[in-house]
Design a protein around this motif. Structure first.
Motif, PDB file in Angstrom:
ATOM      1  N   ALA A  99     -52.990  51.018  20.479  1.00 54.45           N
ATOM      2  CA  ALA A  99     -52.035  51.329  21.542  1.00 54.45           C
ATOM      3  C   ALA A  99     -50.725  50.559  21.348  1.00 54.45           C
ATOM      4  O   ALA A  99     -49.637  51.121  21.532  1.00 54.45           O
ATOM      5  CB  ALA A  99     -52.639  51.002  22.906  1.00 54.45           C
ATOM      6  N   GLN A 100     -50.827  49.281  20.963  1.00 56.12           N
ATOM      7  CA  GLN A 100     -49.618  48.489  20.731  1.00 56.12           C
ATOM      8  C   GLN A 100     -48.824  49.044  19.547  1.00 56.12           C
ATOM      9  O   GLN A 100     -47.604  49.148  19.597  1.00 56.12           O
ATOM     10  CB  GLN A 100     -49.975  47.029  20.462  1.00 56.12           C
ATOM     11  CG  GLN A 100     -50.491  46.295  21.679  1.00 56.12           C
ATOM     12  CD  GLN A 100     -51.075  44.943  21.306  1.00 56.12           C
ATOM     13  OE1 GLN A 100     -51.672  44.776  20.248  1.00 56.12           O
ATOM     14  NE2 GLN A 100     -50.911  43.975  22.202  1.00 56.12           N
ATOM     15  N   ARG A 101     -49.526  49.381  18.477  1.00 58.78           N
ATOM     16  CA  ARG A 101     -48.863  49.929  17.293  1.00 58.78           C
ATOM     17  C   ARG A 101     -48.192  51.258  17.634  1.00 58.78           C
ATOM     18  O   ARG A 101     -47.055  51.511  17.231  1.00 58.78           O
ATOM     19  CB  ARG A 101     -49.875  50.112  16.172  1.00 58.78           C
ATOM     20  CG  ARG A 101     -49.264  50.585  14.875  1.00 58.78           C
ATOM     21  CD  ARG A 101     -50.333  50.815  13.820  1.00 58.78           C
ATOM     22  NE  ARG A 101     -49.791  51.443  12.660  1.00 58.78           N
ATOM     23  CZ  ARG A 101     -49.462  50.828  11.539  1.00 58.78           C
ATOM     24  NH1 ARG A 101     -49.659  49.536  11.429  1.00 58.78           N
ATOM     25  NH2 ARG A 101     -48.950  51.479  10.535  1.00 58.78           N
ATOM     26  N   ASN A 102     -48.882  52.112  18.362  1.00 61.81           N
ATOM     27  CA  ASN A 102     -48.323  53.413  18.737  1.00 61.81           C
ATOM     28  C   ASN A 102     -47.116  53.270  19.652  1.00 61.81           C
ATOM     29  O   ASN A 102     -46.238  54.126  19.665  1.00 61.81           O
ATOM     30  CB  ASN A 102     -49.380  54.294  19.390  1.00 61.81           C
ATOM     31  CG  ASN A 102     -50.438  54.743  18.406  1.00 61.81           C
ATOM     32  OD1 ASN A 102     -50.218  54.764  17.198  1.00 61.81           O
ATOM     33  ND2 ASN A 102     -51.617  55.080  18.919  1.00 61.81           N
ATOM     34  N   ALA A 103     -47.059  52.189  20.430  1.00 59.50           N
ATOM     35  CA  ALA A 103     -45.953  51.971  21.357  1.00 59.50           C
ATOM     36  C   ALA A 103     -44.699  51.426  20.663  1.00 59.50           C
ATOM     37  O   ALA A 103     -43.616  51.445  21.248  1.00 59.50           O
ATOM     38  CB  ALA A 103     -46.390  51.008  22.465  1.00 59.50           C
ATOM     39  N   LEU A 104     -44.845  50.943  19.437  1.00 59.31           N
ATOM     40  CA  LEU A 104     -43.692  50.397  18.719  1.00 59.31           C
ATOM     41  C   LEU A 104     -42.732  51.524  18.332  1.00 59.31           C
ATOM     42  O   LEU A 104     -43.159  52.606  17.929  1.00 59.31           O
ATOM     43  CB  LEU A 104     -44.141  49.685  17.440  1.00 59.31           C
ATOM     44  CG  LEU A 104     -44.909  48.384  17.608  1.00 59.31           C
ATOM     45  CD1 LEU A 104     -45.411  47.895  16.249  1.00 59.31           C
ATOM     46  CD2 LEU A 104     -44.038  47.319  18.263  1.00 59.31           C
TER      47      LEU A 104
ATOM     48  N   PRO B 145     -40.892  54.390   6.098  1.00 61.61           N
ATOM     49  CA  PRO B 145     -41.185  55.647   6.798  1.00 61.61           C
ATOM     50  C   PRO B 145     -42.689  55.883   6.873  1.00 61.61           C
ATOM     51  O   PRO B 145     -43.457  55.336   6.080  1.00 61.61           O
ATOM     52  CB  PRO B 145     -40.524  56.705   5.919  1.00 61.61           C
ATOM     53  CG  PRO B 145     -39.513  55.977   5.107  1.00 61.61           C
ATOM     54  CD  PRO B 145     -40.053  54.584   4.934  1.00 61.61           C
ATOM     55  N   GLY B 146     -43.080  56.696   7.809  1.00 62.20           N
ATOM     56  CA  GLY B 146     -44.497  56.967   7.998  1.00 62.20           C
ATOM     57  C   GLY B 146     -45.161  55.866   8.806  1.00 62.20           C
ATOM     58  O   GLY B 146     -46.378  55.742   8.816  1.00 62.20           O
ATOM     59  N   ARG B 147     -44.322  55.044   9.462  1.00 64.49           N
ATOM     60  CA  ARG B 147     -44.794  53.942  10.317  1.00 64.49           C
ATOM     61  C   ARG B 147     -45.680  52.983   9.516  1.00 64.49           C
ATOM     62  O   ARG B 147     -46.728  52.556   9.952  1.00 64.49           O
ATOM     63  CB  ARG B 147     -45.475  54.498  11.558  1.00 64.49           C
ATOM     64  CG  ARG B 147     -44.485  55.325  12.383  1.00 64.49           C
ATOM     65  CD  ARG B 147     -45.067  55.950  13.610  1.00 64.49           C
ATOM     66  NE  ARG B 147     -45.577  55.008  14.574  1.00 64.49           N
ATOM     67  CZ  ARG B 147     -44.863  54.400  15.522  1.00 64.49           C
ATOM     68  NH1 ARG B 147     -43.586  54.625  15.615  1.00 64.49           N
ATOM     69  NH2 ARG B 147     -45.426  53.570  16.365  1.00 64.49           N
ATOM     70  N   ARG B 148     -45.213  52.657   8.300  1.00 67.90           N
ATOM     71  CA  ARG B 148     -45.928  51.733   7.428  1.00 67.90           C
ATOM     72  C   ARG B 148     -45.282  50.355   7.516  1.00 67.90           C
ATOM     73  O   ARG B 148     -44.084  50.223   7.641  1.00 67.90           O
ATOM     74  CB  ARG B 148     -45.876  52.242   5.984  1.00 67.90           C
ATOM     75  CG  ARG B 148     -46.658  53.525   5.814  1.00 67.90           C
ATOM     76  CD  ARG B 148     -46.469  54.210   4.484  1.00 67.90           C
ATOM     77  NE  ARG B 148     -46.267  53.319   3.357  1.00 67.90           N
ATOM     78  CZ  ARG B 148     -45.703  53.705   2.226  1.00 67.90           C
ATOM     79  NH1 ARG B 148     -45.290  54.935   2.076  1.00 67.90           N
ATOM     80  NH2 ARG B 148     -45.550  52.860   1.239  1.00 67.90           N
ATOM     81  N   TYR B 149     -46.073  49.343   7.418  1.00 70.33           N
ATOM     82  CA  TYR B 149     -45.650  47.944   7.448  1.00 70.33           C
ATOM     83  C   TYR B 149     -44.956  47.583   8.768  1.00 70.33           C
ATOM     84  O   TYR B 149     -43.749  47.414   8.819  1.00 70.33           O
ATOM     85  CB  TYR B 149     -44.748  47.600   6.251  1.00 70.33           C
ATOM     86  CG  TYR B 149     -45.499  47.555   4.960  1.00 70.33           C
ATOM     87  CD1 TYR B 149     -46.070  46.370   4.513  1.00 70.33           C
ATOM     88  CD2 TYR B 149     -45.672  48.694   4.203  1.00 70.33           C
ATOM     89  CE1 TYR B 149     -46.788  46.337   3.322  1.00 70.33           C
ATOM     90  CE2 TYR B 149     -46.386  48.671   3.017  1.00 70.33           C
ATOM     91  CZ  TYR B 149     -46.936  47.491   2.584  1.00 70.33           C
ATOM     92  OH  TYR B 149     -47.644  47.449   1.422  1.00 70.33           O
TER      93      TYR B 149
ATOM     94  N   ASP C  89     -40.027  53.425  15.887  1.00 71.46           N
ATOM     95  CA  ASP C  89     -40.013  53.608  14.434  1.00 71.46           C
ATOM     96  C   ASP C  89     -39.248  52.496  13.729  1.00 71.46           C
ATOM     97  O   ASP C  89     -39.574  52.134  12.603  1.00 71.46           O
ATOM     98  CB  ASP C  89     -39.411  54.964  14.059  1.00 71.46           C
ATOM     99  CG  ASP C  89     -40.330  56.127  14.399  1.00 71.46           C
ATOM    100  OD1 ASP C  89     -41.547  55.889  14.606  1.00 71.46           O
ATOM    101  OD2 ASP C  89     -39.839  57.269  14.452  1.00 71.46           O
ATOM    102  N   GLU C  90     -38.241  51.929  14.389  1.00 74.19           N
ATOM    103  CA  GLU C  90     -37.433  50.865  13.797  1.00 74.19           C
ATOM    104  C   GLU C  90     -38.229  49.579  13.579  1.00 74.19           C
ATOM    105  O   GLU C  90     -37.781  48.689  12.859  1.00 74.19           O
ATOM    106  CB  GLU C  90     -36.219  50.541  14.682  1.00 74.19           C
ATOM    107  CG  GLU C  90     -35.255  51.696  14.856  1.00 74.19           C
ATOM    108  CD  GLU C  90     -35.725  52.698  15.901  1.00 74.19           C
ATOM    109  OE1 GLU C  90     -36.327  52.296  16.923  1.00 74.19           O
ATOM    110  OE2 GLU C  90     -35.497  53.902  15.682  1.00 74.19           O
ATOM    111  N   ALA C  91     -39.390  49.459  14.192  1.00 73.30           N
ATOM    112  CA  ALA C  91     -40.222  48.257  14.047  1.00 73.30           C
ATOM    113  C   ALA C  91     -41.098  48.322  12.795  1.00 73.30           C
ATOM    114  O   ALA C  91     -41.890  47.422  12.554  1.00 73.30           O
ATOM    115  CB  ALA C  91     -41.097  48.070  15.286  1.00 73.30           C
ATOM    116  N   PHE C  92     -40.926  49.349  11.999  1.00 68.51           N
ATOM    117  CA  PHE C  92     -41.694  49.517  10.766  1.00 68.51           C
ATOM    118  C   PHE C  92     -40.748  49.445   9.583  1.00 68.51           C
ATOM    119  O   PHE C  92     -39.619  49.928   9.643  1.00 68.51           O
ATOM    120  CB  PHE C  92     -42.440  50.859  10.765  1.00 68.51           C
ATOM    121  CG  PHE C  92     -43.509  50.936  11.799  1.00 68.51           C
ATOM    122  CD1 PHE C  92     -44.820  50.633  11.482  1.00 68.51           C
ATOM    123  CD2 PHE C  92     -43.211  51.285  13.103  1.00 68.51           C
ATOM    124  CE1 PHE C  92     -45.829  50.693  12.443  1.00 68.51           C
ATOM    125  CE2 PHE C  92     -44.200  51.346  14.076  1.00 68.51           C
ATOM    126  CZ  PHE C  92     -45.507  51.042  13.747  1.00 68.51           C
TER     127      PHE C  92
END
Length: 69
Positions: free
Chosen positions: A7-12, A20-24, A14-17
């Motif tokens: 849930a925390q990861r999904n709430a971040l 692209p692809g929500r990696r790292y 896109d700029e917090a990765f």
């Protein structure tokens, strides 16, 4: 390392990765340091390109700089 729940990861945003692809995810200094370590390992194992590694490195360093202020 602090853990991110799904849930925390999904709430971040896109700029917090770093990639692209929500990696790292790099929402804070702890995750930025971990991303640097993992990216180095993955580059040496052939799972990242130099360009991807450079992007992760730059974005993680920016997060670490912000955290120091």
């Amino acid at each position: 390392m602090s853990k991110l729940t799904a849930a925390q990861r999904n709430a971040l945003p896109d700029e917090a990765f770093a990639l692209p692809g929500r990696r790292y995810p790099i929402p804070d200094a702890t995750h930025a340091r971990d991303a640097l370590a993992r990216a180095s390992e993955m580059l040496h194992n052939g799972h990242l390109t130099q360009e991807e590694y450079d992007t992760i490195h730059q974005k993680a360093e920016n997060v670490l700089r912000r955290e120091r202020l």
